[in-house]
Design a protein around this motif. Structure first.
Motif, PDB file in Angstrom:
ATOM      1  N   HIS A   1      54.694  56.469 -64.096  1.00  0.00           N
ATOM      2  CA  HIS A   1      54.425  55.861 -62.797  1.00  0.00           C
ATOM      3  C   HIS A   1      55.055  54.775 -62.656  1.00  0.00           C
ATOM      4  O   HIS A   1      55.011  54.255 -61.500  1.00  0.00           O
ATOM      5  CB  HIS A   1      53.177  56.167 -62.311  1.00  0.00           C
ATOM      6  CG  HIS A   1      52.584  57.458 -62.178  1.00  0.00           C
ATOM      7  ND1 HIS A   1      51.998  58.183 -62.983  1.00  0.00           N
ATOM      8  CD2 HIS A   1      52.443  58.354 -61.228  1.00  0.00           C
ATOM      9  CE1 HIS A   1      51.612  59.371 -62.648  1.00  0.00           C
ATOM     10  NE2 HIS A   1      51.856  59.465 -61.504  1.00  0.00           N
ATOM     11  N   TRP A   2      55.910  54.027 -63.702  1.00  0.00           N
ATOM     12  CA  TRP A   2      56.412  52.863 -63.714  1.00  0.00           C
ATOM     13  C   TRP A   2      57.804  53.092 -62.739  1.00  0.00           C
ATOM     14  O   TRP A   2      58.317  54.337 -62.955  1.00  0.00           O
ATOM     15  CB  TRP A   2      56.712  52.412 -64.923  1.00  0.00           C
ATOM     16  CG  TRP A   2      55.648  51.961 -65.724  1.00  0.00           C
ATOM     17  CD1 TRP A   2      54.324  51.855 -65.415  1.00  0.00           C
ATOM     18  CD2 TRP A   2      55.909  51.532 -67.199  1.00  0.00           C
ATOM     19  NE1 TRP A   2      53.590  51.423 -66.575  1.00  0.00           N
ATOM     20  CE2 TRP A   2      54.623  51.318 -67.571  1.00  0.00           C
ATOM     21  CE3 TRP A   2      56.844  51.386 -68.068  1.00  0.00           C
ATOM     22  CZ2 TRP A   2      54.361  50.539 -68.927  1.00  0.00           C
ATOM     23  CZ3 TRP A   2      56.508  50.797 -69.293  1.00  0.00           C
ATOM     24  CH2 TRP A   2      55.341  50.539 -69.815  1.00  0.00           C
ATOM     25  N   PRO A   3      58.030  52.192 -61.951  1.00  0.00           N
ATOM     26  CA  PRO A   3      59.557  52.346 -61.140  1.00  0.00           C
ATOM     27  C   PRO A   3      60.683  52.382 -62.019  1.00  0.00           C
ATOM     28  O   PRO A   3      60.740  51.764 -62.998  1.00  0.00           O
ATOM     29  CB  PRO A   3      59.429  51.035 -60.353  1.00  0.00           C
ATOM     30  CG  PRO A   3      58.037  50.088 -60.674  1.00  0.00           C
ATOM     31  CD  PRO A   3      57.375  50.845 -61.725  1.00  0.00           C
ATOM     32  N   LEU A   4      61.474  53.073 -61.610  1.00  0.00           N
ATOM     33  CA  LEU A   4      62.883  53.415 -62.234  1.00  0.00           C
ATOM     34  C   LEU A   4      63.965  52.387 -61.605  1.00  0.00           C
ATOM     35  O   LEU A   4      63.965  52.223 -60.314  1.00  0.00           O
ATOM     36  CB  LEU A   4      63.360  54.814 -62.157  1.00  0.00           C
ATOM     37  CG  LEU A   4      62.808  55.895 -62.874  1.00  0.00           C
ATOM     38  CD1 LEU A   4      63.199  57.192 -62.394  1.00  0.00           C
ATOM     39  CD2 LEU A   4      63.251  55.728 -64.456  1.00  0.00           C
ATOM     40  N   VAL A   5      64.505  51.481 -62.649  1.00  0.00           N
ATOM     41  CA  VAL A   5      65.488  50.623 -61.928  1.00  0.00           C
ATOM     42  C   VAL A   5      66.851  50.981 -63.020  1.00  0.00           C
ATOM     43  O   VAL A   5      66.859  51.360 -63.908  1.00  0.00           O
ATOM     44  CB  VAL A   5      65.046  49.172 -62.141  1.00  0.00           C
ATOM     45  CG1 VAL A   5      63.911  48.738 -61.188  1.00  0.00           C
ATOM     46  CG2 VAL A   5      64.868  48.753 -63.470  1.00  0.00           C
TER      47      VAL A   5
ATOM     48  N   TRP B   1      64.353  42.930 -62.273  1.00  0.00           N
ATOM     49  CA  TRP B   1      63.132  43.103 -61.689  1.00  0.00           C
ATOM     50  C   TRP B   1      62.770  42.224 -60.699  1.00  0.00           C
ATOM     51  O   TRP B   1      62.778  41.045 -61.454  1.00  0.00           O
ATOM     52  CB  TRP B   1      62.058  43.764 -62.376  1.00  0.00           C
ATOM     53  CG  TRP B   1      60.669  43.930 -62.175  1.00  0.00           C
ATOM     54  CD1 TRP B   1      59.549  43.168 -61.997  1.00  0.00           C
ATOM     55  CD2 TRP B   1      60.341  45.196 -61.468  1.00  0.00           C
ATOM     56  NE1 TRP B   1      58.719  43.800 -61.432  1.00  0.00           N
ATOM     57  CE2 TRP B   1      58.961  45.092 -60.907  1.00  0.00           C
ATOM     58  CE3 TRP B   1      61.210  46.424 -60.863  1.00  0.00           C
ATOM     59  CZ2 TRP B   1      58.375  46.126 -60.139  1.00  0.00           C
ATOM     60  CZ3 TRP B   1      60.344  47.455 -60.194  1.00  0.00           C
ATOM     61  CH2 TRP B   1      59.287  47.039 -59.869  1.00  0.00           C
TER      62      TRP B   1
ATOM     63  N   GLU C   1      68.873  54.624 -66.287  1.00  0.00           N
ATOM     64  CA  GLU C   1      67.600  54.275 -65.478  1.00  0.00           C
ATOM     65  C   GLU C   1      66.602  53.976 -66.626  1.00  0.00           C
ATOM     66  O   GLU C   1      66.699  54.731 -67.538  1.00  0.00           O
ATOM     67  CB  GLU C   1      67.197  55.357 -64.675  1.00  0.00           C
ATOM     68  CG  GLU C   1      68.075  55.384 -63.476  1.00  0.00           C
ATOM     69  CD  GLU C   1      67.509  56.612 -62.269  1.00  0.00           C
ATOM     70  OE1 GLU C   1      66.780  57.468 -62.967  1.00  0.00           O
ATOM     71  OE2 GLU C   1      67.260  56.188 -61.078  1.00  0.00           O
TER      72      GLU C   1
ATOM     73  N   HIS D   1      62.478  52.824 -67.169  1.00  0.00           N
ATOM     74  CA  HIS D   1      61.124  52.616 -66.377  1.00  0.00           C
ATOM     75  C   HIS D   1      60.646  51.177 -66.755  1.00  0.00           C
ATOM     76  O   HIS D   1      60.574  50.786 -67.820  1.00  0.00           O
ATOM     77  CB  HIS D   1      59.863  53.559 -67.113  1.00  0.00           C
ATOM     78  CG  HIS D   1      60.490  54.898 -66.972  1.00  0.00           C
ATOM     79  ND1 HIS D   1      59.687  55.722 -65.690  1.00  0.00           N
ATOM     80  CD2 HIS D   1      61.094  55.737 -67.554  1.00  0.00           C
ATOM     81  CE1 HIS D   1      60.202  56.874 -65.861  1.00  0.00           C
ATOM     82  NE2 HIS D   1      61.074  56.948 -67.033  1.00  0.00           N
TER      83      HIS D   1
ATOM     84  N   PRO E   1      55.366  47.412 -63.951  1.00  0.00           N
ATOM     85  CA  PRO E   1      55.354  46.507 -62.997  1.00  0.00           C
ATOM     86  C   PRO E   1      54.431  45.269 -63.000  1.00  0.00           C
ATOM     87  O   PRO E   1      54.496  44.130 -62.497  1.00  0.00           O
ATOM     88  CB  PRO E   1      54.690  47.214 -61.679  1.00  0.00           C
ATOM     89  CG  PRO E   1      54.262  48.403 -62.164  1.00  0.00           C
ATOM     90  CD  PRO E   1      54.843  48.652 -63.621  1.00  0.00           C
TER      91      PRO E   1
END
Length: 167
Positions: free
Chosen positions: A42-46, A82, A120, A122, A125
């Motif tokens: 569930h961590w954002p993908l960047v 980030w 990509e 993870h 946040p």
């Protein structure tokens, strides 16, 4: 039929509680591992830029022939952004890349994440300095039934030790 002595009931209860306790400890550890893997998913993908990608090696056994590596793993270094800040990470997974006695798995990852490529990752946040290229396995959650068998079995031994014996 003879009645069980108090000593035998206590002995069986201690064995049962020991089994249940060990099973409980492993169940908790496996649940935590599963939940950690769930969190990473569930961590954002960047996007991240791969700066270094190589096969690392080590030799732990002093009797191993000199100059010959004994184990291999994928080693990587990448940067990502980030919240308008640039960060760097070297983690393939939270626990790092696994060691292997052959370089083939690490070589495949070097081909998948070559230097200069964009992938990509993870990003945690809550701790943006923590990022991974790949999430963790959820196998611990799918195997949770096994230590729970010891919990149920151990508690069954305790219950059986104190249950009145039928005639």
């Amino acid at each position: 039929m003879r009645k069980r002595s108090l000593a035998s009931r206590i002995y069986l209860s201690l064995i049962g509680l020991s089994l249940a306790g060990v099973g409980g400890v492993f169940a908790v550890l496996m649940w935590k591992s599963f939940m950690r893997a769930e969190d990473v998913d569930h961590w954002p993908l960047v996007p991240c830029s791969i700066l270094e990608s190589r096969v690392g090696s080590r030799r732990d056994d002093p009797d191993w022939p000199a100059g010959m590596p004994q184990e291999f793993r994928f080693e990587v270094r990448y940067v990502y952004e980030w919240q308008d800040r640039q960060w760097e990470s070297t983690r393939y997974r939270l626990r790092g890349a696994p060691w292997s006695d052959t370089p083939s798995a690490a070589e495949e990852l070097v081909l998948k994440y070559p230097e200069g490529s964009v992938a990509e990752c993870h990003v945690n946040p809550d701790q943006p300095d923590q990022a991974v290229l790949r999430g963790e396995t959820k196998a611990a959650g799918y195997s949770l039934w096994f230590p729970l068998l010891f919990v149920v079995g151990g508690l069954g031994i305790v219950a059986g030790a104190w249950r009145p014996r039928s005639r």
